[in-house]
Design a protein around this motif. Structure first.
Motif, PDB file in Angstrom:
ATOM      1  N   ALA A 245       0.832  -1.206   0.000  1.00 46.94           N
ATOM      2  CA  ALA A 245       0.000   0.000   0.000  1.00 46.94           C
ATOM      3  C   ALA A 245       0.868   1.258   0.000  1.00 46.94           C
ATOM      4  O   ALA A 245       0.593   2.215  -0.745  1.00 46.94           O
ATOM      5  CB  ALA A 245      -0.938  -0.006   1.203  1.00 46.94           C
ATOM      6  N   MET A 246       1.920   1.260   0.808  1.00 51.55           N
ATOM      7  CA  MET A 246       2.799   2.428   0.876  1.00 51.55           C
ATOM      8  C   MET A 246       3.485   2.679  -0.464  1.00 51.55           C
ATOM      9  O   MET A 246       3.643   3.838  -0.867  1.00 51.55           O
ATOM     10  CB  MET A 246       3.843   2.251   1.981  1.00 51.55           C
ATOM     11  CG  MET A 246       3.243   2.290   3.379  1.00 51.55           C
ATOM     12  SD  MET A 246       4.455   1.948   4.674  1.00 51.55           S
ATOM     13  CE  MET A 246       5.305   3.533   4.743  1.00 51.55           C
ATOM     14  N   GLU A 247       3.858   1.613  -1.155  1.00 50.52           N
ATOM     15  CA  GLU A 247       4.484   1.780  -2.464  1.00 50.52           C
ATOM     16  C   GLU A 247       3.499   2.347  -3.487  1.00 50.52           C
ATOM     17  O   GLU A 247       3.915   2.862  -4.519  1.00 50.52           O
ATOM     18  CB  GLU A 247       5.080   0.466  -2.961  1.00 50.52           C
ATOM     19  CG  GLU A 247       6.359   0.094  -2.224  1.00 50.52           C
ATOM     20  CD  GLU A 247       7.093  -1.084  -2.840  1.00 50.52           C
ATOM     21  OE1 GLU A 247       6.614  -1.660  -3.841  1.00 50.52           O
ATOM     22  OE2 GLU A 247       8.163  -1.435  -2.309  1.00 50.52           O
ATOM     23  N   SER A 248       2.215   2.268  -3.175  1.00 49.88           N
ATOM     24  CA  SER A 248       1.177   2.869  -4.029  1.00 49.88           C
ATOM     25  C   SER A 248       0.727   4.215  -3.473  1.00 49.88           C
ATOM     26  O   SER A 248      -0.343   4.714  -3.840  1.00 49.88           O
ATOM     27  CB  SER A 248      -0.024   1.923  -4.131  1.00 49.88           C
ATOM     28  OG  SER A 248       0.355   0.721  -4.738  1.00 49.88           O
ATOM     29  N   ASP A 249       1.509   4.780  -2.569  1.00 50.36           N
ATOM     30  CA  ASP A 249       1.208   6.056  -1.920  1.00 50.36           C
ATOM     31  C   ASP A 249      -0.099   6.036  -1.141  1.00 50.36           C
ATOM     32  O   ASP A 249      -0.775   7.051  -1.007  1.00 50.36           O
ATOM     33  CB  ASP A 249       1.220   7.213  -2.927  1.00 50.36           C
ATOM     34  CG  ASP A 249       2.619   7.553  -3.398  1.00 50.36           C
ATOM     35  OD1 ASP A 249       3.524   7.616  -2.545  1.00 50.36           O
ATOM     36  OD2 ASP A 249       2.820   7.739  -4.609  1.00 50.36           O
TER      37      ASP A 249
END
Length: 77
Positions: A33-37
């Protein structure tokens, strides 16, 4: 922005999401999720910032760079 930087650094280090999860003790689903902002799964900005510091340490990148990008994108400090 932040997510792209994390993904690029992880890839450059030759790590999978599961590798990074193991090194940081952050669940792989949160890292994805973090890598997808998407930082909603972090539980708030304070936790997101803590995760970013852990990620930076594991990837040997400047934590201030990630925090500055996060603050710029989220309207934080």
């Amino acid at each position: 922005m932040v997510g792209g930087r994390i993904a690029a650094a992880r890839s450059a280090a030759g790590l999978t999401v599961d590798d990074l999860a193991s090194r940081t003790k952050i669940r792989a689903s949160i890292l994805v999720a973090m890598e997808s902002d998407d930082f909603t799964a972090c539980g708030g900005d304070v936790y997101a910032r803590g995760h970013l510091k852990s990620i930076a340490s594991a990837l040997e990148i400047d934590p201030e760079e990630l925090l500055d990008l996060f603050d710029a994108s989220s309207g934080g400090v």
